[in-house]
Design a protein around this motif. Structure first.
Motif, PDB file in Angstrom:
ATOM      1  N   LEU A  49     -79.042 -52.177 -76.346  1.00 30.61           N
ATOM      2  CA  LEU A  49     -77.803 -50.956 -75.374  1.00 30.61           C
ATOM      3  C   LEU A  49     -78.322 -49.765 -75.018  1.00 30.61           C
ATOM      4  CD1 LEU A  49     -76.475 -51.329 -79.931  1.00 30.61           C
ATOM      5  CD2 LEU A  49     -75.279 -52.382 -77.123  1.00 30.61           C
ATOM      6  N   ALA A  50     -77.065 -49.277 -74.598  1.00 25.91           N
ATOM      7  CA  ALA A  50     -77.664 -48.230 -73.823  1.00 25.91           C
ATOM      8  C   ALA A  50     -78.790 -46.918 -74.770  1.00 25.91           C
ATOM      9  CB  ALA A  50     -76.312 -46.926 -74.170  1.00 25.91           C
ATOM     10  N   HIS A  51     -78.837 -47.303 -76.099  1.00 25.14           N
ATOM     11  CA  HIS A  51     -80.365 -46.911 -76.665  1.00 25.14           C
ATOM     12  C   HIS A  51     -81.278 -47.266 -76.848  1.00 25.14           C
ATOM     13  CE1 HIS A  51     -78.814 -48.280 -79.950  1.00 25.14           C
ATOM     14  NE2 HIS A  51     -77.522 -48.942 -80.406  1.00 25.14           N
ATOM     15  N   GLY A  52     -80.831 -48.140 -75.782  1.00 28.59           N
ATOM     16  CA  GLY A  52     -83.019 -49.018 -75.488  1.00 28.59           C
ATOM     17  C   GLY A  52     -82.570 -49.991 -77.323  1.00 28.59           C
ATOM     18  N   TYR A  53     -82.077 -50.581 -78.480  1.00 25.94           N
ATOM     19  CA  TYR A  53     -82.349 -50.912 -79.497  1.00 25.94           C
ATOM     20  C   TYR A  53     -81.282 -52.192 -79.196  1.00 25.94           C
ATOM     21  CZ  TYR A  53     -84.719 -47.510 -81.738  1.00 25.94           C
ATOM     22  OH  TYR A  53     -85.945 -46.382 -82.038  1.00 25.94           O
ATOM     23  N   PRO A  54     -81.363 -53.500 -79.540  1.00 29.87           N
ATOM     24  CA  PRO A  54     -80.677 -54.650 -79.691  1.00 29.87           C
ATOM     25  C   PRO A  54     -79.411 -54.340 -80.434  1.00 29.87           C
ATOM     26  CG  PRO A  54     -82.646 -55.237 -81.320  1.00 29.87           C
ATOM     27  CD  PRO A  54     -82.788 -53.839 -80.482  1.00 29.87           C
ATOM     28  N   PRO A  55     -78.809 -55.189 -80.564  1.00 32.00           N
ATOM     29  CA  PRO A  55     -76.956 -55.016 -81.202  1.00 32.00           C
ATOM     30  C   PRO A  55     -77.564 -55.181 -82.596  1.00 32.00           C
ATOM     31  CG  PRO A  55     -76.575 -56.194 -79.473  1.00 32.00           C
ATOM     32  CD  PRO A  55     -78.053 -55.198 -79.380  1.00 32.00           C
TER      33      PRO A  55
END
Length: 60
Positions: A49-55
């Protein structure tokens, strides 16, 4: 295992051999699920995602 709802005392199994077999089967199923999830992630990785973590977190 106690907090996730697997209550050994509710199984009414008193024979230690059967309890060992039951626990062994549960452990094998857990390991199999983890390995299958890792294979699926390697085959088709999830996009970050945009923050770098997976959903969703699927680590064991």
């Amino acid at each position: 295992m106690k907090s996730s709802g697997f209550h050994l005392e509710d199984s009414h199994v008193t024979d230690t051999g059967r309890m060992t077999t039951l626990f062994g089967v549960v452990v094998l199923a857990f390991v199999w699920c983890c390995l299958t999830g890792e294979q699926e992630e390697d085959r088709e990785p999830t996009e970050k995602l945009a923050h770098g973590y997976p959903p969703k977190n699927f680590e064991c």
